[in-house]
Design an enzyme around this catalytic site. Sequence first.
Site, mmCIF file in Angstrom:
data_model
loop_
_atom_site.group_PDB
_atom_site.id
_atom_site.type_symbol
_atom_site.label_atom_id
_atom_site.label_comp_id
_atom_site.label_asym_id
_atom_site.label_seq_id
_atom_site.Cartn_x
_atom_site.Cartn_y
_atom_site.Cartn_z
ATOM 1 N N GLU A 156 3.191 2.650 40.020
ATOM 2 C CA GLU A 156 2.462 1.809 40.976
ATOM 3 C C GLU A 156 1.368 2.593 41.698
ATOM 4 O O GLU A 156 1.602 3.704 42.173
ATOM 5 C CB GLU A 156 3.468 1.279 42.004
ATOM 6 N N SER A 196 -0.628 -2.077 46.035
ATOM 7 C CA SER A 196 0.119 -3.274 46.424
ATOM 8 C C SER A 196 -0.836 -4.173 47.174
ATOM 9 O O SER A 196 -1.624 -3.685 47.987
ATOM 10 C CB SER A 196 1.251 -2.926 47.388
ATOM 11 N N GLU A 254 9.132 9.005 55.242
ATOM 12 C CA GLU A 254 10.166 8.796 54.216
ATOM 13 C C GLU A 254 10.612 10.154 53.711
ATOM 14 O O GLU A 254 9.769 10.990 53.360
ATOM 15 C CB GLU A 254 9.575 8.037 53.020
ATOM 16 N N ARG A 257 -2.609 9.012 44.227
ATOM 17 C CA ARG A 257 -1.955 8.605 42.971
ATOM 18 C C ARG A 257 -2.982 8.247 41.900
ATOM 19 O O ARG A 257 -2.780 8.539 40.733
ATOM 20 C CB ARG A 257 -1.020 7.427 43.207
ATOM 21 N N ARG A 303 3.892 8.129 56.293
ATOM 22 C CA ARG A 303 5.195 7.535 55.988
ATOM 23 C C ARG A 303 6.299 8.563 56.262
ATOM 24 O O ARG A 303 6.314 9.630 55.635
ATOM 25 C CB ARG A 303 5.277 7.114 54.513
ATOM 26 N N ARG A 313 5.863 11.483 43.460
ATOM 27 C CA ARG A 313 4.992 10.338 43.780
ATOM 28 C C ARG A 313 4.728 10.186 45.264
ATOM 29 O O ARG A 313 3.915 9.389 45.672
ATOM 30 C CB ARG A 313 5.627 9.011 43.300
ATOM 31 N N HIS A 314 5.496 10.893 46.062
ATOM 32 C CA HIS A 314 5.443 10.638 47.505
ATOM 33 C C HIS A 314 4.962 11.836 48.321
ATOM 34 O O HIS A 314 5.285 12.970 48.024
ATOM 35 C CB HIS A 314 6.838 10.228 48.018
#
Length: 572
Positions: A492, A495, A337, A546, A335, A343-344
């Site tokens: 989370e 998903s 991002e 996670r 990702r 969390r990332h």
Amino acid sequence: MAESSSNPAPPPPADVPAEGGEDAASTSKKAAKKAEAKAKKEAEKARRAAERAQAAGPSGAGAQAEDLATDNYGQETHETKLSPDVVEINLKTLGDEHVGKTVELRAWIQNARMQGAKMAFVELREEGNWTIQGVIAANAEGTISRQMVKYVGGINPESFVVVEATVEKPLEPVKSCKVSNYELHIKKCFVHAAAPAALGLTLAAANRPIANFSDEEPALEEGVEKLTVESAIPAASMLTHLDNIVMHKRAPVQQAIADIRIEVKDLFRSYLKNLGFKEFEPPCLIGAASEGGSNVFRLPYFEKEAFLAQSPQFYKQFEIAGGRKRVFCIAPVFRAENSNTPRHMTEFTGLDLEMEIKRDYTEVLHTLEGVLLHIFRGIKERCAEEVELVRSVYPSEDFLLPEPGKEVRLTFAEGQKLLREEGPEEYHNVSDDEDMSTPQEKALGALIKKKFNTDFYVLDKFPESARPFYAKEDPTNPKVTNAYDFFMRGQEILSGGQRINDPVELEARLRRKGMDPSSQGIKEYVQVFKDAGVPAHGGGGIGLDRVVAWYLNLPSVHLAAYYPRTPKRLLP
Ligand code: ATP
């Protein structure tokens, strides 16, 4: 390894007199002179050694002038030999049957210290926190000399050694070592690979909770290391850990986290295989950004451009379209991002599954719930020691599971209602049509824990606007989707949902989402559902990092990854 002055010295070269010939007489004169000088020198050396031995007293066993132990210690070479009857051991399986036996241990020196001139203690470590005490004492026979004791007591921590020793029972359990009921009486010790005198990060510091997860260099005055109140051992920043990756990995806490991670993967895989799922490997290099958007890494690919997979989503579905009923994969996900949060990461490991739906999408939801509960129960059962070890560094409360049959499944709207009615003030007006923010999710997690006594729950029926184009709308209420997220401790971790398997419905939803069904990547995806009949199906993607991090309540997901990748960090 510290170069010891008492290192065993190679034997002096033999003095070979020249052989006959014209100058034989003068040569042999020269040789005689040389031999005389050498003899004098030896005699002087012996006199000084005798003086030293006398000064050390009659019991000065290790003070012998000549080191009789030179074959028993030093740098390991191709000539190094252990006794022929030596038994190889590892600390995990050491038992009473080994007591009195001569054994070989290959391990790291965790600590070495002299106790007077004739005795030294070492802590020897195999993997993780498996340590044992080693003792070495000079003996009267000279097979363990003072020089040898000094050498062993001076080996730099984190050097790798080969030790021959007898296994003995200590007078009292050795509390500082994991193996406390046995100790090794060292007879031989060779340094296989030496560590430098100063380590970039000591093991004790590497095993402290990480002080700072910032990707930026800490300001000078903050220091890379800061002393904490509870411990005199300085804690280091994540940057220091990653710059000293070897010591970061040697820390027992990191190895315990890694061991739990291995079990999680294994539990995921074995549970699904038992349910008839087939494993496959999706590609990481792809020709079109699978889920669109800006968070995709692009790279040159010969004359074209390639992308790194943002998720194995399409490929899981291709497997179902390709004639499989149930599939799973464990694969890296990328990702792009710029999310600098605990969390990332820019690369993480996805545990993904996809399956045919026979009657209702809740079949998928229940399978995902089943695999996660199996993982949580499995960690508790298989990794109790590792969890305890991690807790000794990063304290946490038990991860609470719902009682069997009382799993908590709320709809998104029910979650929002709970927040509106019982949550903090700022969430009293939250809407059923808008996705939740991370703080909102955490607040809901706290409420659910209070109400249902669980750290694990499901939010189902997410609003249509919050889900991607392939999510199946609820046929009875198109404002929501047959899609869900799973949470651990309010965060989370999964998903998933039902996917649209009808190409006409898919194209219509793409248009409603403002996307072009004929664009590159999408066109090929839609075509899959036109090419042949694809059954109803659904699945989910779990973030392995996670799951590990939140089960253990670690301060950052970066700690659960082997080599965390963040927007600023690509090394090591
Ligand atoms: P978030 O909203 O937390 O950024 P997401 O909605 O983008 O996550 P999904 O695309 O649904 O996440 O991915 C499925 C799972 O993968 C997530 O539930 C999470 O466990 C994990 N995951 C997603 N993004 C990351 C990331 N950047 N780093 C680590 N794990 C991630």
